[in-house]
Motif scaffolding. Structure first.
Motif, short mmCIF file in Angstrom:
data_model
loop_
_atom_site.label_atom_id
_atom_site.label_comp_id
_atom_site.label_asym_id
_atom_site.label_seq_id
_atom_site.Cartn_x
_atom_site.Cartn_y
_atom_site.Cartn_z
N LYS A 14 57.65 36.04 -16.34
CA LYS A 14 57.61 37.19 -17.24
C LYS A 14 58.76 38.15 -16.96
CE LYS A 14 52.65 37.17 -18.22
NZ LYS A 14 51.35 37.91 -18.07
N ILE A 15 59.05 38.37 -15.69
CA ILE A 15 60.18 39.24 -15.33
C ILE A 15 61.49 38.63 -15.82
CG2 ILE A 15 61.54 40.11 -13.39
CD1 ILE A 15 58.89 40.55 -11.90
N ARG A 16 61.60 37.32 -15.67
CA ARG A 16 62.81 36.63 -16.14
C ARG A 16 62.98 36.81 -17.64
NH1 ARG A 16 61.41 31.99 -14.39
NH2 ARG A 16 62.17 32.38 -12.28
N GLU A 17 61.90 36.66 -18.38
CA GLU A 17 61.97 36.79 -19.84
C GLU A 17 62.37 38.21 -20.25
OE1 GLU A 17 58.11 35.55 -21.06
OE2 GLU A 17 58.49 33.42 -20.70
N VAL A 18 61.78 39.21 -19.58
CA VAL A 18 62.11 40.60 -19.91
C VAL A 18 63.57 40.88 -19.59
CG1 VAL A 18 61.68 43.01 -19.31
CG2 VAL A 18 59.76 41.46 -19.62
N CYS A 19 64.04 40.39 -18.46
CA CYS A 19 65.42 40.63 -18.07
C CYS A 19 66.40 39.97 -19.04
CB CYS A 19 65.67 40.12 -16.65
SG CYS A 19 64.94 41.16 -15.37
N LEU A 20 66.11 38.77 -19.47
CA LEU A 20 66.98 38.10 -20.42
C LEU A 20 67.02 38.85 -21.74
CD1 LEU A 20 66.08 34.36 -19.72
CD2 LEU A 20 68.16 35.58 -19.07
N LYS A 21 65.88 39.40 -22.13
CA LYS A 21 65.79 40.14 -23.39
C LYS A 21 66.57 41.45 -23.32
CE LYS A 21 61.93 42.25 -24.39
NZ LYS A 21 60.51 42.51 -24.76
N THR A 22 66.61 42.06 -22.14
CA THR A 22 67.25 43.37 -22.00
C THR A 22 68.63 43.31 -21.35
OG1 THR A 22 66.06 43.69 -19.90
CG2 THR A 22 65.04 44.58 -21.90
N GLY A 23 69.12 42.10 -21.12
CA GLY A 23 70.46 41.97 -20.56
C GLY A 23 70.56 42.25 -19.08
N ARG A 24 69.47 42.08 -18.36
CA ARG A 24 69.47 42.30 -16.93
C ARG A 24 69.44 40.97 -16.18
NH1 ARG A 24 65.08 46.12 -14.71
NH2 ARG A 24 66.57 46.07 -12.97
#
Length: 229
Positions: A14-24
């Motif tokens: 989930k953290i990976r998905e959020v980071c990819l979505k926000t450019g992190r």
């Protein structure tokens, strides 16, 4: 039976998905497993699942568990009384909950005696709840300045907050945003011994929103270990 390994993998995904979505970069987010009341054998399970940052709320519980668990970074995430500083100052990786100049001075005194720099976060009460610890947002800059001007062995590495517990995680987004904006404001100053690297925010129910708002550390207990008994 709670499957700790599976839970850790779900959280990482989930953290990976959020980071990819926000450019992190997902590697920039550290998961601290909060192990309040969790027995040692289950903490070892979480270490085996790849979590090496362990957070405790109580000094006595931390000291007991440390006897049985090696090769982890211990974080103190609860309210820290000045008379308990001496028990953890020689080994703790990061103190998340400095909320007064008095506490900072006690850490400084103890750290100076053993010639060890202690990394800390300033705890900010972004919810305004009287039941929560933390300095008021408008007083945070002054506390950081006081520590910078008076401490040599206490290094401020960022900010921490415990958001209000609300059913809809979106409702706590403004609290995380407040912390991020405070971090950005303080970063403009060239304070000695201050490096605004970390935002410790987000727990089991709201860590995805926290990561969207810039969290570099999330403190997760229930989502890893299941509900506390």
């Amino acid at each position: 039976m709670v499957m700790i390994f599976d839970n850790v993998q779900k959280i990482k995904q989930k953290i990976r998905e959020v980071c990819l979505k926000t450019g992190r970069n997902p590697e920039d987010v550290t998961i601290v497993a909060v192990t309040k009341t969790v027995p040692v054998e289950r903490i070892i399970e979480v270490v085996n699942a790849g979590i090496y940052d362990i957070g405790e709320n109580k000094v006595q519980e931390l000291l007991e568990k440390r006897k049985s668990i090696d090769n982890v970074r211990w974080h103190f995430v609860g309210h820290l009384q000045t008379n308990k500083v001496k028990y953890i100052v020689d080994f703790v990786h990061l103190i998340h909950s400095v909320d007064s100049f008095k506490l900072a001075l006690e850490i400084e005194k103890r750290a100076r005696r053993i010639n060890r720099v202690v990394d800390v976060l300033i705890e900010v009460n972004t919810s305004g709840e009287r039941t929560k610890y933390g300095v008021k947002p408008e007083e945070t800059l002054n506390l950081v300045r006081q520590i910078s001007e008076n401490c040599e062995y206490v290094w401020v590495k960022g900010l921490m907050t415990v958001a209000a517990y609300l059913p809809n995680p979106e409702d706590v987004r403004p609290m995380f945003r407040t912390l991020r904006e405070l971090r950005d404001e303080i970063s403009k100053f060239n304070f000695r011994n201050v490096e605004m690297r970390h935002l410790s925010m987000g727990m089991s129910n709201d860590y995805e929103v926290a990561v969207e708002e810039g969290a570099t550390i999330v403190r997760i207990g229930t989502a890893i270990f299941g509900p506390r008994k």
